[in-house]
Design a protein around this motif. Structure first.
Motif, PDB file in Angstrom:
ATOM      1  N   SER A 104       0.783  -1.398   0.065  1.00 42.43           N
ATOM      2  CA  SER A 104       0.035   0.166   0.082  1.00 42.43           C
ATOM      3  C   SER A 104       0.991   1.338   0.072  1.00 42.43           C
ATOM      4  O   SER A 104       1.571   1.468   1.042  1.00 42.43           O
ATOM      5  N   SER A 106       2.111   5.290   0.207  1.00 44.68           N
ATOM      6  CA  SER A 106       1.749   6.310   0.805  1.00 44.68           C
ATOM      7  C   SER A 106       1.274   7.304   0.054  1.00 44.68           C
ATOM      8  O   SER A 106       1.161   7.489  -1.123  1.00 44.68           O
ATOM      9  N   PHE A 121      -2.305   5.102   7.407  1.00 42.86           N
ATOM     10  CA  PHE A 121      -1.941   3.432   7.416  1.00 42.86           C
ATOM     11  C   PHE A 121      -2.540   2.902   8.789  1.00 42.86           C
ATOM     12  O   PHE A 121      -2.687   1.756   8.759  1.00 42.86           O
ATOM     13  N   VAL A 134       3.868  -0.979   3.748  1.00 41.49           N
ATOM     14  CA  VAL A 134       3.705  -0.053   3.488  1.00 41.49           C
ATOM     15  C   VAL A 134       4.761   0.475   2.562  1.00 41.49           C
ATOM     16  O   VAL A 134       5.974  -0.218   2.340  1.00 41.49           O
ATOM     17  N   ILE A 160       1.295  -4.516  10.087  1.00 42.71           N
ATOM     18  CA  ILE A 160       2.308  -3.723   9.307  1.00 42.71           C
ATOM     19  C   ILE A 160       3.607  -4.350   9.509  1.00 42.71           C
ATOM     20  O   ILE A 160       4.195  -4.167  10.489  1.00 42.71           O
ATOM     21  N   ILE A 163       8.426  -2.322   5.228  1.00 40.14           N
ATOM     22  CA  ILE A 163       8.227  -1.347   4.154  1.00 40.14           C
ATOM     23  C   ILE A 163       8.914  -1.446   3.067  1.00 40.14           C
ATOM     24  O   ILE A 163      10.177  -2.025   3.132  1.00 40.14           O
TER      25      ILE A 163
END
Length: 293
Positions: A104, A106, A121, A134, A160, A163
């Motif tokens: 997903s 930003s 988020f 993320v 989460i 990244i």
């Protein structure tokens, strides 16, 4: 999330010359990745020209990749927007049973504050039935997710899990790696700094060049994870020229030219994106010939 360690690739959406989705070519691309050592596949990211696909075409791409993959590799689905509620609605209505995580991005264009990014988020994490990666890509979004925001999210929300860091800033990446909670993955989103990030403690990459040269690039990442530095850098420098070339005139024009040179798919792009020019196409073709000797 061991399934996300190593080399993932952000799949292109191949188009026929009439601009329709080329299902057969997409199947060839999926098999090309699997046959050459890629660890997982990412569907409907930026490289897929997702912004130009209709909803029906997105579903066609998803189903084609699921069927071609046939359970062989983990799948990640791009689910992102600058409209938080729109993401939540998709998370609440889509069947994610075939996916190990979502990717997903930003929020783009809106340019939210760090608190706005956090709250975006937070809402996604609370709505998502599967783990969340993320995605920080300030060159496209117009805003940078600071390491402090990422670490805050990683500590506050157990789903989460990673990244994709594509700021192109190795210092920022190192701050993430240094301060992340145990088990949180820092995945490179920049092909050129993938190996330094891996050697600094990163978990791998979601790559563009990796889908054009999956055998060589995934081997480089494997060697990096095994701390075989000299062998890994030999492959890095073998591919470095091609990384520069595929992004020289924008993504995915360069990687689509690689696939054309490989005889896997057409290089057709949808407006507002256009093909790379004749000079760059020629240089890419010569590089592919050199690598495939």
């Amino acid at each position: 999330m061991q399934s996300l360690v190593g080399t993932g690739v952000a799949l292109v959406t191949p188009f026929k010359k009439d601009f329709s989705v080329d299902v057969d070519a997409l199947k060839r691309i999926v098999n090309f990745q699997i046959d050459n050592g890629i660890n997982y596949l990412v569907i409907l990211g930026t490289t897929a020209e997702t912004a130009t696909l209709t909803q029906d075409e997105k579903e066609l791409v998803i189903q084609t990749v699921i069927e071609a993959n046939n359970g062989r590799l983990p799948l990640v689905l791009g689910v992102g927007s600058n409209n938080t509620q729109q993401v939540i609605e998709e998370l609440q209505t889509r069947d994610f049973s075939k996916f190990v995580a979502i990717l997903s991005v930003s929020p783009y264009y809106n340019k939210p504050t760090q608190e706005g990014i956090y709250q975006h988020f937070k809402a996604i994490a609370e709505a998502s039935p599967i783990p969340v990666i993320v995605y920080n890509v300030p060159g496209r979004t117009g805003s940078n997710m600071l390491p402090s925001t990422v670490i805050r999210l990683a500590n506050d929300f157990k789903n989460i899990v990673a990244i994709k860091e594509a700021a192109g800033d190795i210092v920022q990446a190192m701050k993430l790696i240094e301060n992340k909670p145990e088990g949180f993955l820092v995945i490179s989103g920049d092909d050129m700094v993938t190996l330094p990030m891996v050697l600094a403690g990163g978990s791998g990459v979601i790559s563009v060049i990796g889908e054009g040269f999956p055998k060589e690039f995934s081997e480089m990442v494997r060697l990096g994870l095994e701390r075989k530095v000299d062998e890994a850098y030999k492959l890095h420098y073998l591919l470095a020229e091609s990384i520069d070339m595929i992004f020289e005139q924008g993504n995915p024009g360069g990687i689509k030219e690689v696939f054309k040179s490989l005889g896997i798919s057409e290089n057709t792009m949808r407006l507002p994106l256009v093909n790379v020019n004749e000079d760059l196409a020629g240089r890419i073709n010569q590089f592919v010939k050199k690598i495939k000797k």
